[in-house]
Design an enzyme around this catalytic site. Structure first.
Site, short mmCIF file in Angstrom:
data_model
loop_
_atom_site.label_atom_id
_atom_site.label_comp_id
_atom_site.label_asym_id
_atom_site.label_seq_id
_atom_site.Cartn_x
_atom_site.Cartn_y
_atom_site.Cartn_z
N HIS A 1 0.82 -1.21 0.00
CA HIS A 1 0.00 0.00 0.00
C HIS A 1 0.85 1.26 0.00
O HIS A 1 2.07 1.21 0.19
CB HIS A 1 -0.95 0.00 1.21
CG HIS A 1 -0.26 -0.01 2.55
ND1 HIS A 1 0.27 1.12 3.12
CD2 HIS A 1 -0.03 -1.02 3.43
CE1 HIS A 1 0.79 0.82 4.30
NE2 HIS A 1 0.63 -0.47 4.51
N CYS B 1 3.11 -4.89 6.83
CA CYS B 1 2.73 -4.59 5.45
C CYS B 1 3.92 -4.00 4.68
O CYS B 1 4.94 -3.65 5.25
CB CYS B 1 1.56 -3.61 5.41
SG CYS B 1 -0.02 -4.35 5.90
#
Length: 334
Positions: free
Chosen positions: A193, A209
């Protein structure tokens, strides 16, 4: 020795939120070759506020510049000449989909039907919340994602005096940025992301992440499809025997599991076949040992009779308009 954590804090404190970034396309090398790109040199200018500004100009990670230059400060003085590590060995993995090498803080994307590889800097999980090694696929593409902090993230934030809301709506202040790719691994808890904190790209600061610069995730998001294969590896040592017989190794500092570990001296897990590679009479073992000790983060020739310097390093004394010099092995596009 808390070298890694102290360095991270120094970098975060020194870096400002700079939005400009570049997508770096490397033409794929011939069959049997893994060496791409050319290292470059750059002389720090008066207007260069910090190392992150320079890293963004070349779309690399500040940590990789620190590896390549060893003794450079996070805020280098004007007039300092630094190496930009834009030469690399492609990971020893199929050239398809997305390949993430955690140890080098890079994401590789092989667009289908194109003879190129796109290379991006990334941020990954910190100690104790490591981004896992995995083979998976893109399970979902999420534009304008909302963020629901986990209980663990909310607790860690409270310990720093920050109270997070149950849900952070989409927008410029969302920690996931404007685009997210949910990976099918596990319960779908891992994303590739964007971020509202661009300083964190190129560092180990996430909860697991994979973070990217805003322009980079926008480009990747628009290119990949649901189902694109994703392979996450952790390989600090890469090596190659090129079609012309030259031997190269590329050595990065391994990821530490604890803050007390010194990433400059902690041992490696060497890749399969490395012992046979090193023992070949065409390889200078002393140069290999020097490369393993130095951990420069870019390819070094270890062929017998070679010098321990990376090949083909054009000079970029002062990049005009913030753009790096372009060679025939490297294309830089917005």
């Amino acid at each position: 020795m808390k070298r890694a954590s102290l360095l991270t804090l120094t970098l975060i404190g020194a870096f400002s939120a700079i939005q400009a970034a570049w997508a770096v396309d490397y033409p794929l090398p011939p069959t049997g070759s893994r060496l791409v790109g050319q290292n470059q040199t750059y002389t720090v200018q008066e207007g260069d506020k910090n190392l992150q500004a320079i890293a963004r100009r070349f779309d690399t990670a500040a940590m990789l510049i620190l590896e390549a230059n060893n003794t450079i400060a996070p805020v280098p003085k004007p007039g300092t000449t630094i190496t930009i590590p834009s030469q690399l060995l492609l990971p020893d993995a199929p050239r398809q989909g997305i390949i993430v090498n955690l140890a080098e803080l890079r994401l590789y994307y092989y667009p289908p039907g194109e003879n190129i590889v796109q290379v991006y800097p990334i941020g990954i999980g910190l100690q104790g919340l490591e981004t896992p090694v995995m083979e998976t696929r893109v399970g979902q593409k999420i534009p304008n994602p909302t963020w629901t902090p986990t209980a663990g993230i909310r607790q860690r934030s409270l310990e720093r005096g920050i109270k997070l809301p149950p849900v952070v709506p989409a927008g410029p202040n969302n920690p996931l940025g404007r685009y997210a790719l949910r990976l099918a691994h596990g319960n779908g808890e891992y994303l590739i992301h964007g971020t509202s904190a661009p300083d964190s790209v190129g560092l180990r600061v996430s909860s697991g992440c994979i973070r990217m610069n805003a322009p980079d995730i926008k480009a990747l998001f628009s290119s990949v499809r649901t189902g694109t294969p994703v392979k996450v590896i952790n390989e600090p040592v890469k090596y190659s025997v090129e079609p012309n017989g030259m031997r190269y190794v590329e050595v990065h500092r391994p990821l530490s599991a604890e803050e007390q570990q010194n990433v400059q001296t902690m041992p490696y897990t060497l890749p399969a076949g490395f012992t046979q590679f090193k023992d070949n009479k065409a390889v200078d073992q002393k140069l290999v040992d020097k490369a393993l000790y130095r951990r420069a983060g870019y390819p070094v020739s270890v062929s017998s009779g070679a010098t321990p310097a990376a090949s083909n390093a054009p000079s970029v004394e002062s990049a005009q308009n913030g753009e790096p010099e372009q060679g025939n092995m490297l294309r830089v596009t917005q």
